[in-house]
Design a protein around this motif. Sequence first.
Motif, mmCIF file in Angstrom:
data_model
loop_
_atom_site.group_PDB
_atom_site.id
_atom_site.type_symbol
_atom_site.label_atom_id
_atom_site.label_comp_id
_atom_site.label_asym_id
_atom_site.label_seq_id
_atom_site.Cartn_x
_atom_site.Cartn_y
_atom_site.Cartn_z
ATOM 1 N N LEU A 116 0.839 -1.203 0.000
ATOM 2 C CA LEU A 116 0.000 0.000 0.000
ATOM 3 C C LEU A 116 0.875 1.254 0.000
ATOM 4 C CD1 LEU A 116 -2.668 1.539 0.233
ATOM 5 C CD2 LEU A 116 -2.562 1.186 2.715
ATOM 6 N N ALA A 117 1.937 1.250 0.817
ATOM 7 C CA ALA A 117 2.828 2.410 0.870
ATOM 8 C C ALA A 117 3.541 2.628 -0.462
ATOM 9 C CB ALA A 117 3.853 2.229 1.996
ATOM 10 N N VAL A 118 4.012 1.533 -1.082
ATOM 11 C CA VAL A 118 4.664 1.647 -2.394
ATOM 12 C C VAL A 118 3.677 2.196 -3.419
ATOM 13 C CG1 VAL A 118 5.692 0.336 -4.285
ATOM 14 C CG2 VAL A 118 6.371 -0.135 -1.929
ATOM 15 N N SER A 119 2.431 1.726 -3.361
ATOM 16 C CA SER A 119 1.406 2.192 -4.301
ATOM 17 C C SER A 119 1.147 3.678 -4.136
ATOM 18 C CB SER A 119 0.113 1.400 -4.095
ATOM 19 O OG SER A 119 0.319 0.020 -4.291
ATOM 20 N N LEU A 120 1.086 4.149 -2.892
ATOM 21 C CA LEU A 120 0.855 5.574 -2.655
ATOM 22 C C LEU A 120 2.018 6.415 -3.170
ATOM 23 C CD1 LEU A 120 -0.727 5.468 0.918
ATOM 24 C CD2 LEU A 120 -1.890 5.882 -1.251
ATOM 25 N N VAL A 121 3.240 5.884 -3.054
ATOM 26 C CA VAL A 121 4.385 6.596 -3.619
ATOM 27 C C VAL A 121 4.251 6.696 -5.139
ATOM 28 C CG1 VAL A 121 6.878 6.501 -4.011
ATOM 29 C CG2 VAL A 121 5.954 6.019 -1.742
ATOM 30 N N GLY A 122 3.859 5.581 -5.771
ATOM 31 C CA GLY A 122 3.662 5.608 -7.219
ATOM 32 C C GLY A 122 2.584 6.593 -7.636
ATOM 33 N N ILE A 123 1.482 6.625 -6.893
ATOM 34 C CA ILE A 123 0.402 7.565 -7.207
ATOM 35 C C ILE A 123 0.877 8.995 -7.043
ATOM 36 C CG2 ILE A 123 -1.858 8.374 -6.434
ATOM 37 C CD1 ILE A 123 -2.561 5.501 -5.768
ATOM 38 N N ALA A 124 1.683 9.242 -6.010
ATOM 39 C CA ALA A 124 2.210 10.594 -5.804
ATOM 40 C C ALA A 124 3.087 11.030 -6.977
ATOM 41 C CB ALA A 124 3.005 10.648 -4.502
ATOM 42 N N VAL A 125 3.889 10.099 -7.505
ATOM 43 C CA VAL A 125 4.728 10.424 -8.664
ATOM 44 C C VAL A 125 3.860 10.736 -9.873
ATOM 45 C CG1 VAL A 125 6.443 9.506 -10.279
ATOM 46 C CG2 VAL A 125 6.690 9.085 -7.823
ATOM 47 N N TRP A 126 2.864 9.884 -10.125
ATOM 48 C CA TRP A 126 1.987 10.113 -11.285
ATOM 49 C C TRP A 126 1.219 11.425 -11.133
ATOM 50 C CZ3 TRP A 126 0.068 4.513 -10.293
ATOM 51 C CH2 TRP A 126 1.013 3.618 -10.789
#
Length: 426
Positions: free
Chosen positions: A238-248
């Motif tokens: 979940l944390a990795v996914s939120l980082v990816g969403i923040a980048v996008w």
Amino acid sequence: MISGSTAGRLSIWQAAFVIARRDFVAILFSRAFIFFLLGPLFPIIVGSLAGGIGEQVQQETARPEIGIAMESADVDRMLAAYEDLAPKIGPAIPRMVELKRISPGQTFDARAYLEETKGNMAGIVTGTPSAPELTATQERLDWWKGPVGLIAAQALKRAPTEFPPVTLTGVATSGAREKQGRVATAQVGQTVLFLLIMLLAGMVLSNLVEEKANKIIEVLAAAIPMDAVFLGKLFAMLAVSLVGIAVWATVIGGLVGVAGMQETLPGGWNIQDLPTPGVGWPLFFLFGVIYFSMGYLLLGSIFLAIGSMASTVREVQTLSMPVTMMQVLVFFFSALALTQTGKPMELAAIAFPLSSPFAMLARAATDDALWPHFAALAWQAVAVALFIKAGSALFRRRVMKSGPQHGNKRRRGLLTIVRGRAMPGG
């Protein structure tokens, strides 16, 4: 590595944090994560294919209405005329509904009512059937002058060629235009939420299968409780996914900012024309992050449980396909619930845990009420806890079967050989 004695002193949450930190750092600083960030380019195709049902939802939920504000007898005659003509004319005629029954001599300010942008009202007919007055936005006046005159003639029982004159009054905006924009925002929000959850939840499976193939999961099972491994992996992803969403989001925000300097986006779309969701943009984005987290934890716990039953990538694909198809159906169910606001279908979509994040994000776009979100989030938190508890139980049983039990068999086999060699003549 965590020794057995250290693991014995760690609580399940402390052990879960250790696993989460390990997975988070390992994935975030890997080369594969860079390629993972390019993944959203492919779901764009899926989003375009979903446009068909989106158009149907837009037509059903945002069909404009014309309110009738006349004396009681005139309202009844106009509604009866509409009911007679609507099946014959079809969608070309706007939906007519009763707005207000006024007393003789009473006046009704149709312009002021429309400019308040309430509901799905796009026009209002006042006056009498013999002298109707249509108030609507400028582009709709010419479209609806004929249908309103036809309905008024039907109400007066006149011949089809004897239409009463229709007085036209224009307004700057209307509730229908506002609702159309909010429905469009709800559709986009649901689609983005679905694509993100489906794209990112798959990381849980691939990471678990890789560690099972490398026997790392057996080492972790011997060091700390399996419930902690389950929680750690779930929240790390979940944390990795939120980082990816923040980048996008940063990249997209930069592109929109550049387009904002030019005042319009490609195709002549003005950024200032973006429809504002019911709760406002800041809360809408906040709810989007929260509902993504809830949906991810629900689906991720299912995927982790599935991954514990699979030993190869092929088995993972076979076992996860029904869940993936079910999630697609859940998405379409939530999209169709937009057409049934406040009705049993929407309430069912809100109550069902897997569709609740999609339905409530749409509610955030179309309605400004906040209390339903707090109630829905409380229910979703309970559902997440139940899903995690059930998933971790299955995860613990399946992983222990594939790891320690097999290890015990190997140890018993070695013990038998040693004992055989120790016997005289062995």
